[in-house]
Every structure is written in structure tokens, then in C-alpha cells.
Design a protein around this motif. Structure first.
Motif: not given
Lengths: 692, 204
Positions: B43-44, B47, B50-51, B55, B58, B134-136, B139-140, B143
Motif C-alpha cells: 500500500g505504501l 502511494t 502515485v506521488y 507539483l 512545491q 512540503t509536497s505530496r 510526504s510519500a 512516509g
């Protein structure tokens, strides 16, 4: 297994002073409520699962009644829009995670070890931990009502609606952290029950001789094992977003709400099947008893269950046909959804064929089972129409969907559970539930259920939306909503009748003869032992030769295939009388303590950080104490006669203790990092010398 | 095995398991748990995929940040810890408790070196303007790799607990399976890192 008897040496030798880590003496259990707090007995844990689930069922039921009362008439004013959001979210969450799943766990815990002829589950202490963690998580979620309001994003908690911007109260945090805790419970439970089925069957009990309920438990637990972590991953993202300002679902930073939908439904669709399969298992074991025929096509029933388990992973996006996933995805998931109806249809066919030509007795368990077959068929048929994407885009988010999933979850799973309650009550509590009240209970529930959810089909086709707190007059919704609300109260009264029946029958049972081990003339092993089940389950452990072994100890067949009794029931059942020196795992405080720490961490994450530290220390400390406590109480349950060692291939009681002594590994791996589960008394003085 | 005739326990170096599968309950339990962990990391990792890119405007992206030689070195350190873990298991199976302790310490140290490398890397990225929020991408990234770092840390705690037990004389040969099971967890965490390293750092 070498461990099991070391306590004997220690008690006669240097005692606990020589093992500073072993200071945690294990509780001795004893009578009264304290024995329930420290129990590791799968039967008591099963009963506690059932009792807790019924308590949550009442909470979820009251929430349902509030919804129906609000929708009684147009422009209802009982609940505000915000309160309505909270109530339907918590109703769904409660019914899915705190009622249907734990009732499945209750039956699995109580019955599965009995059906395979085991003394207990593989890891008795982890089993206790699973229950306490489930209860802690459930209470934690519901405590949100008193701490600022419940979650309000729907049980699926779609992003970005679930972010702080759109839901600033703490409700979703409670939902998220509470379900993480119950997720730990489900995961540890799944590991435990799978190992039990795979490793601890009685001699001769091969996989294809297991009762269908045990098979369905195995499939269910595998689904849990692989589905729960996907939800956990998604919930971590949500946790970081809400509590640490991460950007996973922050649209301004390119976060994609669709990611949540995918992760949630990859969990969510196997979830649907893991809710229904335990009930399918119960029905498959009950129908043959009251039809006095073996289950039709045992292999088909089993493998269609396994097939559902596999295919359940490939249909998740049918929940997302209107989310813009593209024509190829829609096509693939449409087809997959049509195909998954096949194994389900196989089961319906097999159950029907089991009844055809049988000597059917319409007892209350049987009525509920037939209720399941018919109601689930309706729900399944409306479900398979959703696989047609153009139709689904019309029906999605309407009451038609609400009608569909209540027909499969209430009409399917819950009717099966009710059948299970009536059927297994004498085995668990030693008295039969009153049949007349039972039949009244069934008919009341059947009528109430159809009155509640039947009209929702019409409402949905008329275009009434789900999750909207009210509706205007003049759309033709009034009549059907009134009908549904009346139905909901009829349904509630049927539950009240069930609870009344429990107490009424208990009082009446005092003047009635005991039901005995086998009141229904049943087929599976659990009916071979006294009712209520003695603490040690089987003594001696039976050797199994065929499917429905217990039945064929009672009945044989003539040459032309007619059934003849070959032994009286009393001669083939076990007796509780006499001495039973069976070594059982000792109770323990630590599963409870470890579980208590978890919600404290949850409150800490929501309110104030230092609570996290306290909760973390409680759980980590409990896991260490757990791993280090003596495997066993030297004085408990050690008789001279271990006369019941199974021949081969089974798990003698020695294994139970050994396995559990190492249980710290599984629990430690939950992220708490307790040590590798070496338990306290593994080494005697002699060994210290050789290694030190 | 408990022998009712003798009435005492007869110790064996390798306990036989009277289970249907022949695998002990604990080991089977650990395998199942690791199976479940695959989905958690799955799952991670999804994620992250995808990220993978932030953007426009950012904060920094992966191509401006990653120091592949450094991370390769720390990955090598982590992989070597699997070797020392195997040696630890083999030591206790031979009853060599001194070597067991040495290899446990070595494994824990290599694991700690990896975690230290991760802390250094995170600090460096933070200085270059990549905060968790900061950005997606940030975080990904934090994470996923942070989640793995926590798993390594849990493994180190398990190894230290084993060491402590062994020093107290509570880890005799017939409990060697306990070390083996911690080893399973450790190898799994290493294996997951190979995937993460490839997906996060190597695949452009």
C-alpha cells in the motif's frame, strides 16, 4: 515442548529467585469475573466476543432507529444535518467493524477449535489480546460521542472530505485510530486462527474432512490477514494528513482522493466477503442437520468459498464506477463482478440441493438458515445487477444500494448468525432457547427486515439519495419511508424478543431436563462433548476417519443406502464425569494490559502528546512482561495421568503451552518490538552453567 | 518431549513439532504475519509511485535530492546484516553461545548503521528544503522510508532483547528457533528494502 515441564523442576528447585525476569507469576484464574479478565480459554474469549458484539449491536441499532425516525416524514427535525452525518457514519462503522466482524470472530473462536478437535487455539494469549484490543478499539471509537462528536464522513471515509478542512472535529480521528486498534486485533486474530486450522487438527482430520464452517473460517481469516494491512496503510496516510499535516490527500499539493478510494476498497471488498463467509459456514453446517442429509457437494461448497476468497480481490473498483476510473477498468471490474456471482450461486444451489429430498424439520435455527438463503439470494441478485456499469451509475448513491447491502449483510450474515445462536446456544450455555419464542423471533425479524429494506429498493429506483438527512414532500418518498421506519421498529422488537428469550429460557431451563451433548442429532465433532463444553474440550482427543465423523459413529448405511442407527448417542459422546487431568495454558494479565495501552496512545495522538508516552510504555511493558512470564503455573492442571496423547499429527496440550510461550514474537512484531518471545523459565540452573 | 513413562522431560536440540504441517506454530505465525506485512508495504509503495513527483514549484523532487552512491552504501550495510543474522542462527544451532552473541551484536550494529544513515539522509534532505509537509512527494517519501526505518528499529530492539536473554542464560540451544524467527523478520525487512531502494531510488 521441552519447555512444558521445566516449571516442575523450578518449583521444586530454586524457585523464582533464580530467575529475576520471571517475577511475573501467572494468575490462577479461579471463579468470578476476574477469571474473565485473565482468561486465555478460546471458549470464554468467544463468548466475550459475542457479548461485546451484541452490546455494540444495540448501540448501532439505536443509531439505525434514529436514522429511520429522522426520515419518517419530509423535513424531519429530530437530527440536524451534522448529527445525521455522524449517526449514519457511526451506524455503518459499528455494524461492520464492531458487530458483524466480531460475531464472526466469536463463532470462529468458540467453534473452530471444537470442530477440528483441538484443546485451544495456537496462541491462547494472543487470542485474549485480540479480543481486548477489539474491545478497546470499539470503546475508543464510541467514546467520541462524549468528546466532541462522532465521525461524519461515512464508513468509507472518502478523501478529501475526511481532511481537517472539511471535518474539523475529532470524530474522524477517533474513527481512524479506533479502527487501527481493531485492525491490530483482527490481524493478530487472523494469524492465530489460521495457524490453529493448519497446525492443530485432531488425528485423521485432513483438510477435506474439516466441517465447512472451519473452512470458511480459514478463508475469512486469510482475507483478514491480507485485507486489513491495506486499510492500515490507508489509515496511516489519513493519520499523517490529519494529525501531522502531510499532503497525501491535500488536493492543493496534488494529493489524489482516488488513491484513498482504491486503497479503501481493496480492503473493502474482501471485507464484504469476510463478513458473509462465516455465516455461509454456519448455514452449511446447520442445514444438513435439519435436513438429515449430508451437505450436497461438500467439495463444491468448500472450493466455491475458496474461489470467493480469491476473486474477492479482483472486484473492488465496482464500488467506484462513477469515480472516473476509465472505460477499461470499468469493463474489467464489471466482468470480474459478474464472475464472482458464480461461486456464490454454487453455494445457493448446493444448500437448496441439500434440502431437496431431506427430512426437513423447521426448527428455529433452520428457519433462520432458510431466511439467509432466500434473503441473500435477493441481495445477491440486486448486487449482480450493479456489475452492469450503466445500471450502477443510475443506482449508485441511492437507497437501492442501501437495500442491496442490507439484504446481503443483515439478510445474509445476520440471519446466519441468528441461526448459529439458536443452534449453538445449548452447546455454549447448557440450555436450549425456547423454540416457540425462537420461531416468533424469526418471523418478526423476517417481516421487520423486509418491511425495512424492501421499500428501499423502490425509494432508490425513485431516485432518493443516500446520506441526505431529509427529503422534500411531493417526490413520492413519503409512503415508502414510513413503511421502512415501521419496519425498523419491528426489527428492533425482534431483537428485544431474542434478548428476552435468552433470559426467559435460562429461567425455564431449571425445570427442564439438560439438553445433553447432542440435542439436535448433529454431525460435527463439537456435539460429541458435554454441554456446556468442559474447559479442556476433548478428553480423549478423537481420531477422525471421515467427513461428519460424529454422525457416522451414530449412523451406518444399509446396502440400499438407508440410514440405520448403529450406536446410541450416549455411547459415542464424551462424559464430563470422572477425573480429567488435562494440562491447559495458564491465564495471563498481560494481554489485557497490552490492549489497554493502545487507546491511551490514541487519546494521546488526539489530545496531548504525553498520553502517547504513557500508553506506549504500558503496551511495551506488558509485551515484555508477557514474553518473560513463566510459561505455566507449576501447580495448575498437572495431574499424574496424561492418558490422552493423540496418536499422531495433532497438537497435544504440551504444544499449546510451548507455542504460547513463544507468542511474544507475533505480538512483538505488531510494531511494539517486544522481544522475541523467549519465556521466563526456559533455562534451569544447569543450563545456565553450560552456556554462561 | 514429555515422556509419561519417565516422568521427566527429555531435552532435544531440535524440538520436533507435532503439528499437522510440521512447521511450529510460532514459525508459521511469523510467516503469516510477514505475508500481511507485504500488503502493508504494498500500500505504501503504491502511494509513493502515485506521488513520485511533487507539483511544479512545491519543493525539490527526487532527481535533485537523491545521493545514490550514499544510499547504495547504506543498503549494502543492511544487506550484510542479513549475513550476520544467518551466522547468528547457525551459531546457536551449533550451541556456540559466544558466537551467537557476537553475531547478534554485529547484526544490531549494522542495522543501527543503516538507521543512522537514514537519519543523516533525512537531515540532509530537510536542509535542502524537503520537509514532511512540503509536497505530496515529501510526504510519500518520508512516509514509506520512515515506516521501513521503524521496522528496522523494531528489529534492532528484538535483537537486543535476544542478546539480553542470551546473557542471562535463557536462550539455550533448544530455543534456537526463537533466534531463527527473529531472523525471518530481519530478512523480511531487508528484502523489503531491496524493493524500496529499487522503486524509490533507482527507477527514474
Amino acid at each position: 515442548m521441552t519447555v512444558v515441564d521445566t516449571p516442575l523442576e523450578l518449583s521444586s528447585g530454586n524457585g523464582s529467585t533464580s530467575r529475576p525476569f520471571g517475577v511475573f507469576a501467572r494468575p490462577t484464574g479461579g471463579p468470578g469475573w476476574r477469571s474473565w479478565l485473565t482468561t486465555v480459554d478460546h471458549k470464554k474469549i468467544g463468548i466475550m466476543y459475542g457479548a461485546a458484539a451484541l452490546a455494540f449491536f444495540i448501540i448501532g441499532g439505536v443509531e439505525a432507529l434514529l436514522i429511520r425516525a429522522q426520515l419518517w416524514a419530509p423535513r424531519g427535525t429530530l437530527l440536524s444535518a451534522d448529527q445525521y452525518n455522524q449517526v449514519f457514519t457511526m451506524h455503518g462503522t459499528t455494524m461492520v467493524f464492531l458487530v458483524v466482524m466480531p460475531i464472526g470472530a466469536a463463532f470462529a473462536n468458540y467453534l473452530m477449535p471444537l470442530q477440528i478437535g483441538a484443546r485451544d487455539v495456537a496462541f491462547p494469549r494472543i487470542n485474549a489480546f485480540s479480543f481486548w484490543a477489539f474491545l478497546a478499539g470499539g470503546l475508543f471509537i464510541n467514546s467520541s460521542w462524549f468528546l466532541g462528536g462522532g465521525a461524519d464522513g461515512g464508513w468509507f471515509m472518502y478523501a478529501p472530505n475526511s481532511t481537517v478542512t472539511f471535518s474539523p472535529s475529532n470524530g474522524i480521528d477517533f474513527w481512524n485510530l479506533g479502527l487501527l486498534i481493531t485492525g491490530i486485533a483482527s490481524l493478530t486474530g487472523a494469524v492465530n486462527l489460521i495457524v490453529t486450522v493448519l497446525n492443530m487438527r485432531a488425528p485423521g482430520m485432513t483438510m477435506m474432512k474439516m466441517p465447512v464452517f472451519t473452512w470458511m473460517t480459514l478463508v475469512t481469516q486469510f482475507l483478514l490477514l491480507f485485507a486489513i494491512p491495506v486499510l492500515t496503510a490507508a489509515q496511516f496516510l489519513l493519520l499523517f494528513d490529519r494529525n501531522f499535516d502531510a499532503a497525501f490527500f491535500d488536493v492543493s499539493k496534488g494529493g489524489q482522493p482516488l488513491l484513498w478510494e482504491h486503497l479503501f476498497w481493496i480492503f473493502g471488498h474482501p471485507e464484504v466477503y469476510l463478513m458473509i463467509l462465516p455465516a455461509f459456514g454456519l448455514v452449511s453446517d446447520i442445514l444438513p442437520v435439519f435436513s438429515r442429509k449430508p451437505i450436497f457437494g461438500y467439495t463444491f461448497i468448500v472450493f466455491s468459498g475458496v474461489a470467493i476468497g480469491f476473486m474477492g480481490w479482483g472486484v473492488w473498483a465496482h464500488h467506484m464506477f462513477v469515480s472516473g476510473i476509465g472505460p477499461v477498468s470499468v469493463l474489467v471490474f464489471s466482468l470480474a463482478t459478474m464472475f464472482i456471482a458464480v461461486p456464490t450461486g454454487v453455494k445457493i444451489l448446493n444448500w437448496t440441493a441439500t434440502m431437496v429430498g431431506g427430512k426437513i424439520s423447521l426448527t428455529s435455527p433452520m428457519l433462520f438458515c432458510i431466511g439467509l438463503i432466500t434473503m441473500f439470494t435477493i441481495g445477491g441478485l440486486s448486487g449482480v445487477t450493479h456489475s452492469v456499469a450503466p445500471a450502477d451509475t443510475q443506482q449508485t448513491d441511492t437507497y437501492y444500494i442501501v437495500a442491496h447491502f442490507h439484504y446481503v449483510l443483515f439478510g445474509g450474515a445476520f440471519f446466519g448468525f441468528m441461526g448459529g445462536f439458536y443452534y449453538y446456544w445449548p452447546k455454549v450455555f447448557g440450555y436450549l432457547l425456547n423454540e416457540k419464542l425462537g420461531k416468533a423471533n424469526f418471523w418478526l425479524m423476517f417481516v421487520g427486515f423486509n418491511l425495512t429494506f424492501g421499500p428501499m429498493h423502490v425509494l432508490g429506483l425513485q431516485g432518493m439519495s443516500r446520506r441526505i438527512y431529509t427529503y422534500d414532500a411531493g417526490y413520492g418518498f413519503e409512503f415508502w419511508n414510513k413503511l421502512a421506519t415501521i419496519g425498523a421498529f419491528v426489527l428492533a422488537s425482534s431483537i428485544a424478543l431474542f434478548i428476552f428469550n435468552i433470559f426467559y429460557s435460562k429461567v425455564k431451563a431449571k425445570s427442564l431436563p439438560k439438553p445433553g451433548p447432542d440435542p439436535w442429532d448433529s454431525r460435527t465433532l463439537e456435539w460429541m462433548i458435554p454441554s456446556p463444553t468442559p474447559e479442556y474440550n476433548f478428553d480423549p482427543i478423537p481420531t477422525v476417519t471421515r467427513l461428519d465423523d460424529f454422525w457416522y459413529r451414530k449412523y451406518g448405511e444399509t446396502e440400499d443406502g438407508r440410514l440405520v442407527r448403529i450406536a446410541a448417542t450416549e455411547d459415542v459422546t464424551q462424559s464430563a464425569e470422572g477425573e480429567h487431568n488435562v494440562h491447559l495454558p495458564s491465564p495471563s494479565y498481560w494481554p489485557l494490559v497490552a490492549a489497554v495501552g493502545l487507546p491511551i496512545v490514541g487519546y494521546g495522538l488526539i489530545f496531548t502528546w504525553w498520553l502517547c508516552l504513557i500508553g506506549g510504555l504500558i503496551t511495551a511493558g506488558a509485551l515484555y512482561a508477557w514474553a518473560l512470564e513463566p510459561a505455566d503455573d507449576p501447580d495448575a492442571g498437572h495431574g499424574a495421568g496424561h492418558d490422552d496423547h493423540p496418536v499422531a499429527g495433532a497438537a497435544p496440550e504440551a504444544d499449546l503451552v510451548d507455542a504460547d510461550a513463544d507468542a511474544g514474537t507475533g505480538a512483538g512484531a505488531n510494531g511494539e518490538g517486544a522481544d522475541a518471545g523467549t519465556n521466563g523459565e526456559g533455562v534451569t540452573e544447569r543450563e545456565v552453567e553450560t552456556v554462561g | 518431549m514429555f515422556d509419561p513413562e519417565v516422568g521427566a522431560n527429555v531435552e532435544v536440540a531440535h524440538p520436533t513439532h507435532d503439528t499437522n504441517t510440521g512447521i511450529s506454530n510460532t514459525k508459521l505465525g511469523m510467516w503469516l504475519f510477514l505475508g500481511s506485512e507485504c500488503l502493508l508495504f504494498g500500500g505504501l509503495i503504491t502511494t509513493y509511485l502515485v506521488y513520485k513527483y511533487p507539483l511544479e514549484g512545491q519543493g525539490p523532487g527526487p532527481d535533485q535530492l537523491f545521493d545514490i552512491p550514499f544510499t547504495s552504501a547504506s543498503s549494502f550495510v543492511l544487506l550484510m546484516s542479513s549475513l550476520t543474522m544467518v551466522l547468528a542462527v547457525s551459531a546457536i544451532e551449533r550451541g556456540d553461545h559466544h558466537r551467537l552473541r557476537s553475531w547478534l551484536v554485529a547484526t544490531a550494529l549494522l542495522g543501527s548503521a543503516f538507521v543512522a544513515g537514514q537519519v543523516y539522509e533525512f537531515t540532509a534532505f530537510l536542509n535542502e528544503g524537503l520537509g514532511f509537509t512540503t509536497s505530496r512527494f515529501s510526504s510519500a517519501f518520508y512516509g514509506l522510508t520512515g515506516f521501513h526505518g521503524v521496522h528496522v528499529t523494531v528489529g534492532i530492539i528484538m535483537l537486543m532483547s535476544l542478546l539480553l536473554l542470551s546473557l542471562r542464560g535463557r536462550l539455550p540451544e533448544h530455543r534456537s528457533e526463537t533466534v531463527e524467527i527473529v531472523g525471518l523478520y530481519w530478512h523480511f525487512v531487508d528484502l523489503v528494502w531491496i524493493f524500496i531502494f529499487a522503486v524509490v531510488y533507482l527507477i527514474p
